[in-house]
Every structure is written in C-alpha cells, then in structure tokens.
Write a protein that holds these residues in place. Structure first.
Motif, PDB file in Angstrom:
ATOM      1  N   GLU A 198      25.098  93.757  -7.827  1.00  0.00           N
ATOM      2  CA  GLU A 198      24.532  93.721  -6.480  1.00  0.00           C
ATOM      3  C   GLU A 198      25.173  94.773  -5.583  1.00  0.00           C
ATOM      4  N   LYS A 199      26.465  95.002  -5.741  1.00  0.00           N
ATOM      5  CA  LYS A 199      27.139  96.037  -4.955  1.00  0.00           C
ATOM      6  C   LYS A 199      26.628  97.427  -5.306  1.00  0.00           C
ATOM      7  N   LEU A 200      26.189  97.595  -6.548  1.00  0.00           N
ATOM      8  CA  LEU A 200      25.658  98.881  -6.995  1.00  0.00           C
ATOM      9  C   LEU A 200      24.162  99.023  -6.678  1.00  0.00           C
ATOM     10  N   HIS A 201      23.599  98.011  -5.995  1.00  0.00           N
ATOM     11  CA  HIS A 201      22.189  98.007  -5.596  1.00  0.00           C
ATOM     12  C   HIS A 201      21.251  97.983  -6.803  1.00  0.00           C
ATOM     13  N   PHE A 202      21.694  97.306  -7.865  1.00  0.00           N
ATOM     14  CA  PHE A 202      20.819  97.069  -9.004  1.00  0.00           C
ATOM     15  C   PHE A 202      19.987  95.818  -8.714  1.00  0.00           C
ATOM     16  N   GLU A 203      18.823  95.756  -9.353  1.00  0.00           N
ATOM     17  CA  GLU A 203      17.928  94.618  -9.145  1.00  0.00           C
ATOM     18  C   GLU A 203      18.050  93.665 -10.329  1.00  0.00           C
ATOM     19  N   TRP A 341       2.018 100.822  -3.539  1.00  0.00           N
ATOM     20  CA  TRP A 341       3.191 101.696  -3.461  1.00  0.00           C
ATOM     21  C   TRP A 341       3.703 101.698  -2.025  1.00  0.00           C
ATOM     22  N   MET A 342       4.947 102.047  -1.868  1.00  0.00           N
ATOM     23  CA  MET A 342       5.591 102.036  -0.555  1.00  0.00           C
ATOM     24  C   MET A 342       6.353 103.348  -0.364  1.00  0.00           C
ATOM     25  N   GLN A 343       6.241 103.924   0.820  1.00  0.00           N
ATOM     26  CA  GLN A 343       6.982 105.149   1.126  1.00  0.00           C
ATOM     27  C   GLN A 343       8.341 104.782   1.698  1.00  0.00           C
ATOM     28  N   VAL A 344       9.371 105.389   1.118  1.00  0.00           N
ATOM     29  CA  VAL A 344      10.741 105.143   1.575  1.00  0.00           C
ATOM     30  C   VAL A 344      11.318 106.469   2.062  1.00  0.00           C
ATOM     31  N   ASP A 345      11.609 106.550   3.342  1.00  0.00           N
ATOM     32  CA  ASP A 345      12.177 107.760   3.933  1.00  0.00           C
ATOM     33  C   ASP A 345      13.699 107.688   3.886  1.00  0.00           C
ATOM     34  N   PRO A 372      11.022  94.724   3.788  1.00  0.00           N
ATOM     35  CA  PRO A 372      11.068  94.216   2.413  1.00  0.00           C
ATOM     36  C   PRO A 372      12.388  94.551   1.740  1.00  0.00           C
ATOM     37  N   ASN A 373      12.868  93.643   0.922  1.00  0.00           N
ATOM     38  CA  ASN A 373      14.127  93.866   0.221  1.00  0.00           C
ATOM     39  C   ASN A 373      14.044  95.090  -0.684  1.00  0.00           C
ATOM     40  N   ARG A 374      12.876  95.344  -1.234  1.00  0.00           N
ATOM     41  CA  ARG A 374      12.718  96.507  -2.101  1.00  0.00           C
ATOM     42  C   ARG A 374      12.985  97.808  -1.333  1.00  0.00           C
ATOM     43  N   ILE A 376      15.014  98.065   1.270  1.00  0.00           N
ATOM     44  CA  ILE A 376      16.458  98.093   1.525  1.00  0.00           C
ATOM     45  C   ILE A 376      17.204  98.607   0.301  1.00  0.00           C
ATOM     46  N   VAL A 377      16.827  98.127  -0.883  1.00  0.00           N
ATOM     47  CA  VAL A 377      17.476  98.555  -2.132  1.00  0.00           C
ATOM     48  C   VAL A 377      17.279 100.041  -2.357  1.00  0.00           C
ATOM     49  N   MET A 378      16.048 100.522  -2.173  1.00  0.00           N
ATOM     50  CA  MET A 378      15.788 101.950  -2.395  1.00  0.00           C
ATOM     51  C   MET A 378      16.517 102.805  -1.382  1.00  0.00           C
ATOM     52  N   GLN A 379      16.601 102.321  -0.135  1.00  0.00           N
ATOM     53  CA  GLN A 379      17.309 103.083   0.887  1.00  0.00           C
ATOM     54  C   GLN A 379      18.806 103.190   0.540  1.00  0.00           C
ATOM     55  N   ALA A 380      19.351 102.096   0.013  1.00  0.00           N
ATOM     56  CA  ALA A 380      20.765 102.101  -0.379  1.00  0.00           C
ATOM     57  C   ALA A 380      20.998 103.077  -1.520  1.00  0.00           C
TER      58      ALA A 380
END
Length: 382
Positions: A198-203, A341-345, A372-374, A376-380
């Motif tokens: 979780e600290k490594l932002h793995f799902e 699909w979702m755009q992550v800036d 969405p949590n997804r 947040i994970v991608m941003q991290a």
C-alpha cells in the motif's frame, strides 16, 4: 533470430493425431516434425517444463504443459481467424537462472514482433523470466499477478517460486510502473507485506472483493502489459492439481472471466499460467480448467479493438467539475464496448497526462463529488 534453437518438439504419440475438424488442434500448427513459421501467427503457445524453482517436483510434474495441451486441442475453435501456433516446449537451461534468461530472450523476440505469447508453466518463479523480457523496451510496464498470496517470502529460507516477486520489485533497472495483485486470501498473507504494498501504491484485491465486484477487475486487467496467473488462485474443487490443497479461491468460471478480460486487453503482450502439478490432478480436472482459461484468453484476443483514438467519434467525452476546485476531471466512454477511461493529469507538471482504464463506478464517484481511488493511486505513481 532462429527461435527453433530454444525449443524441443512435442511428442508425436500425444499430438500427432490432435487435428480433428473444427477443434483447436485442427487449426493450430504444433511443433512436432518441423518448427512452425511463427511470424505468420498472431498467438503463440509456449510450454515451460521447468520446475526447479519449486520443491518436491516429480517426473510427472514436468508433463504439465503437455497435459494442458491435450485438453486444449480437444476444444472447439472459437470465432476469429485463430492464427495460433504451438512452438513446443522451451528447453530448460543448465541452471535455473539460464532458463530465466532463455525465456527473457524468447519474450523479447515475440513481443517485438507483435505476437501474443501464452505460457504454459512451469513453477510460478518463471514469471521473473517473463518480466525480464520487457527490460529492453524504452518504457515502463504494468504487471498484474493473480495468486492466492503475494510470493514475498524471505529469500534465504524458501524456494524461488515463493519469493520471485521480491526479485521483480528490486530489479535494477526498475521499469515497473504499476503492480496489481488480484485474489489474495488475507489469512494466507503477511499483513506487513500488505502494508508495504500500500505504501508503494500497489493495488491489492482480496478474493472477497474480486467475487463481489468482478466487473471492477476488468479495468485493472486492462492496464496490464503482462499477466501472471498462478493456479493456486483457484479453489481446489475446480483445480486440484496444485501443491497445496486450498478449499477457497476463485471458481473455474471466475478464472475464465478474468482470462476473457485479459485476452481483450489491447495492451497485454504476454500471459503466463503457472503452478500446475499433474501428480495431484484428479481426472485431469485442472488441465481441463487451465485449457478452458487459455481458450477464453485466445477468444478474447480476437475481440480486441485495436488502436484507441480518444479524440475520434468512437468515444464520448465527459467532464466532471468539483465545487471547491476549478480543475475538471475527464472521462471517456467507448460507444461500442461501453468501457471507460479516465484522464489523470500530473499535478507537478513534469509529465504529460495519462489516460488510464477505469470503470463506470469511478465516473459515478467523481460525479458525486469524490475523487476516485484509482485517480489517487495513479497520481501517487506519477
């Protein structure tokens, strides 16, 4: 490169007559007498009779890939052209590390040529060789692993198939962008491992989450470049051919659903099935289950959409605003498949925006004013 030097032919007594009309065996070209022209194929099958990375392997263990083939060849051909070729079994190296490097070279060649290799393993540590096949690419990759527990045991105390994930995460150079683990069972998994992931932002998705939200697994699988599927993720009733009997796990139908998602993923360039132990297999039930999973993977491959153009009429574009933030979040929906699909800036501005797979539920979450949590994970990760 002459790929034939890496492979041994299949035994004629087992596969010489596996060509009944309308069956899989009647459509693919197996390596029995002469090595097939793999460049004219779209999907290639590779057997991995390598079990030195596990404990207590027997002579029968090494027949695993051939037994899966026997059941696969009997199934009926699906839709699409099914330009599938069976390259035979990869010749093991003198040492286990040599097999990893040999598998790496084969994966490199096939991925560069635009082929889709399906690996019939072999112990689960061969995932490491599969992963090494992406080292030469000038990009990062996403790995999805489907297993009953993350293989993160202490290196000095265990066999390679119990700690190979540790080697992947520590590999230098590091070209792993994202890692997702599907189907772990909490009572088999060390809580410190889960906390570290979780600290490594793995799902991480527990078996219960997978079962309750199967459709939410589709975007996870859709972002994978390579997938590793351990038979231990399937319950013993549907797949008894595994080293440890576990009454809990995915059903055969759920495993096939995940393989269907995998085949449809345009980004996926290799898929490995590992951990089959035929000496424990009752009436070849596991071989039948795995053969059916391979069948769904190939059938899904022939449902792929090809290149995605998010600015074309193929997609609907949705923007979601937040009352306390001037920025908007953008979503895209495929008109034909209804996938999202979702755009992550990148908020730091160092990287261009990413458009990543998501679900309809992610869009609804954003529309309700929550991030969405997804995202947040991608941003991290960025």
């Amino acid at each position: 490169m002459n790929l034939s030097i890496f492979f041994e032919p299949l035994p004629e007594e087992l596969f010489g007559g596996a060509d009944a009309p309308k069956t899989v065996g009647g459509y693919l070209a197996p390596f029995i007498h002469s090595f097939p022209n793999w460049r004219s194929a779209e999907v290639v099958l590779i057997g991995l009779p390598e079990y030195r990375g596990t404990s207590n392997a027997t002579d029968l263990t090494y027949q695993g890939p051939n037994l899966i083939r026997q059941e696969l060849y009997r199934l009926m051909k699906g839709t699409g052209s099914w330009l599938v070729m069976d390259l035979g079994n990869l010749l093991p190296g003198i040492h286990l590390e040599d097999t990893y490097l040999r598998l790496k070279e084969v994966i490199e060649i096939l991925v560069d040529a635009g082929k889709f290799p399906i690996l019939l393993g072999g112990s689960h540590d061969l995932t490491y060789g599969q992963f090494l096949g992406y080292e030469h690419l000038s990009k990062t990759v996403n790995l999805v692993m489907i297993d009953s527990q993350p293989d993160m045991a202490h290196v000095e105390d265990t066999a390679p198939d119990q700690h190979h994930l540790h080697r992947i995460l520590l590999h230098d150079p590091n070209y792993l962008f994202g890692f997702s683990h599907i189907g772990h069972q909490t009572y088999l998994t060390d809580t410190t491992t889960l906390a570290a992931f979780e600290k490594l932002h793995f799902e991480l998705y527990r078996l219960g989450q997978v079962r309750q939200q199967m459709q939410e697994m589709e975007p996870i699988i859709r972002q994978a470049d390579l997938i590793s599927f351990d038979v231990s993720a399937i319950r013993h009733q549907d797949a008894p051919g595994q080293a440890v009997a576990n009454p809990f796990g995915l059903t055969g139908e759920e495993a096939c659903q995940l393989c269907w998602y995998a085949g449809q993923n345009d980004q996926l360039s290799s898929l490995g099935f590992y951990g089959y132990r035929p000496e424990f297999d009752h009436r070849s039930l596991t071989a039948i289950t795995l053969a059916t999973m391979v069948w769904y993977s190939i059938e899904g491959f022939y449902q792929r959409q090809g290149t995605l153009d998010f600015h074309s009429n193929q997609f609907l574009r949705f923007s979601v605003g937040f009352h306390d933030n001037p920025n908007k979040m953008y979503f895209f929906k495929n008109r034909q498949t209804e996938k999202w699909w979702m755009q992550v800036d990148d908020l730091s501005g160092r990287r261009p925006s990413l458009i990543v797979p998501c679900s309809y539920q992610d869009y609804l979450t954003a529309a309700d004013g929550e991030v969405p949590n997804r995202w947040i994970v991608m941003q991290a990760r960025l």
